[in-house]
Design a protein around this motif. Structure first.
Motif, short mmCIF file in Angstrom:
data_model
loop_
_atom_site.label_atom_id
_atom_site.label_comp_id
_atom_site.label_asym_id
_atom_site.label_seq_id
_atom_site.Cartn_x
_atom_site.Cartn_y
_atom_site.Cartn_z
N GLN A 280 0.84 -1.19 0.00
CA GLN A 280 0.00 0.00 0.00
C GLN A 280 0.89 1.25 0.00
O GLN A 280 2.03 1.20 0.44
CB GLN A 280 -0.91 0.03 1.23
CG GLN A 280 -1.84 -1.15 1.36
CD GLN A 280 -2.83 -1.23 0.22
OE1 GLN A 280 -3.45 -0.23 -0.13
NE2 GLN A 280 -2.98 -2.41 -0.34
N SER A 281 0.32 2.34 -0.46
CA SER A 281 0.96 3.64 -0.41
C SER A 281 0.08 4.54 0.43
O SER A 281 -1.12 4.65 0.18
CB SER A 281 1.05 4.22 -1.82
OG SER A 281 2.36 4.40 -2.22
N LEU B 132 4.98 4.07 11.72
CA LEU B 132 4.95 2.98 12.70
C LEU B 132 3.97 1.89 12.27
O LEU B 132 4.27 0.69 12.39
CB LEU B 132 4.57 3.52 14.08
CG LEU B 132 5.58 4.47 14.72
CD1 LEU B 132 5.03 5.03 16.02
CD2 LEU B 132 6.92 3.78 14.94
N ALA B 133 2.82 2.28 11.74
CA ALA B 133 1.85 1.29 11.25
C ALA B 133 2.46 0.48 10.12
O ALA B 133 2.32 -0.75 10.08
CB ALA B 133 0.57 1.99 10.79
N GLY B 134 3.14 1.17 9.21
CA GLY B 134 3.77 0.48 8.08
C GLY B 134 4.83 -0.51 8.51
O GLY B 134 5.00 -1.56 7.89
N LEU B 135 5.53 -0.20 9.60
CA LEU B 135 6.55 -1.13 10.10
C LEU B 135 5.93 -2.43 10.63
O LEU B 135 6.59 -3.47 10.63
CB LEU B 135 7.38 -0.46 11.20
CG LEU B 135 8.33 0.64 10.73
CD1 LEU B 135 8.95 1.35 11.92
CD2 LEU B 135 9.40 0.07 9.81
N ARG C 101 4.64 1.98 1.39
CA ARG C 101 5.28 3.26 1.07
C ARG C 101 4.58 4.35 1.88
O ARG C 101 3.36 4.46 1.84
CB ARG C 101 5.15 3.58 -0.40
CG ARG C 101 6.05 2.77 -1.24
CD ARG C 101 5.88 3.15 -2.70
NE ARG C 101 6.79 2.32 -3.45
CZ ARG C 101 7.78 2.79 -4.19
NH1 ARG C 101 7.94 4.08 -4.32
NH2 ARG C 101 8.58 1.97 -4.82
N VAL C 102 5.38 5.12 2.59
CA VAL C 102 4.84 6.23 3.38
C VAL C 102 5.35 7.52 2.77
O VAL C 102 6.56 7.77 2.75
CB VAL C 102 5.25 6.12 4.87
CG1 VAL C 102 4.70 7.31 5.65
CG2 VAL C 102 4.78 4.80 5.46
N ILE D 251 13.88 0.39 6.78
CA ILE D 251 13.34 1.59 6.17
C ILE D 251 14.31 2.04 5.08
O ILE D 251 15.51 2.12 5.31
CB ILE D 251 13.17 2.74 7.19
CG1 ILE D 251 12.21 2.30 8.31
CG2 ILE D 251 12.67 4.01 6.51
CD1 ILE D 251 12.13 3.30 9.46
N ARG D 252 13.74 2.32 3.93
CA ARG D 252 14.54 2.83 2.84
C ARG D 252 13.96 4.17 2.40
O ARG D 252 12.78 4.27 2.11
CB ARG D 252 14.53 1.84 1.67
CG ARG D 252 15.43 2.25 0.53
CD ARG D 252 15.43 1.25 -0.59
NE ARG D 252 14.13 1.35 -1.28
CZ ARG D 252 13.45 0.33 -1.76
NH1 ARG D 252 13.93 -0.89 -1.63
NH2 ARG D 252 12.32 0.51 -2.38
#
Length: 136
Positions: A82-83, A97-100, A107-108, A132-133
């Motif tokens: 998701q983006s 944090l949610a994405g982790l 993608r944030v 994280i990139r």
């Protein structure tokens, strides 16, 4: 701290004292972990819920009516590929944090808010083991 998710829903009122509006996105994210239904009422910045559609895109079960959010716990963000975009420092940090926590890539967008609001947050999270990139 045991590392366990919250074990009970909450009913939180965000105000100019006690639980501050800046903390609201983080409380909401935590509420996705606790079993049961949590409620969050925003009394300071009624438009502070801009991160909710993004959390829903990641799989959270959140409904907003005016300045109230209903969060069904046990439904943490879990949809990869998701983006999402954070429109302010707190929203961007909560989405990061949610994405982790999501298995797979997320993608944030809105990194400029993270830089503005949190000194070296990404560096600190990477030191803790986060993958994280940053892209230009």
């Amino acid at each position: 701290m045991t590392g366990e998710p919250p074990n009970a829903p909450v009913d939180v009122t965000v105000a100019s004292h006690g639980i501050y509006s800046d903390s609201q996105p983080f409380f909401m994210l935590l509420a996705t972990l606790a079993p049961g239904v949590s409620h969050l009422r925003e009394t300071v910045w009624r438009r502070r819920f801009t991160h909710v559609p993004e959390l829903r895109r990641l799989g959270a079960d959140i409904e907003v009516t005016e300045a109230r959010a209903r969060i069904r716990g046990g439904c943490p963000p879990n949809r990869p590929d998701q983006s999402v975009a954070g429109g302010d420092p707190r929203a961007a940090a909560a989405l990061l944090l949610a994405g982790l926590a999501v298995p797979g890539q997320v993608r944030v967008h809105g990194a400029e808010h993270l830089v503005r609001g949190y000194e070296d947050l990404v560096t600190d999270l990477v030191r803790l083991g986060a993958h994280i990139r940053s892209e230009p």
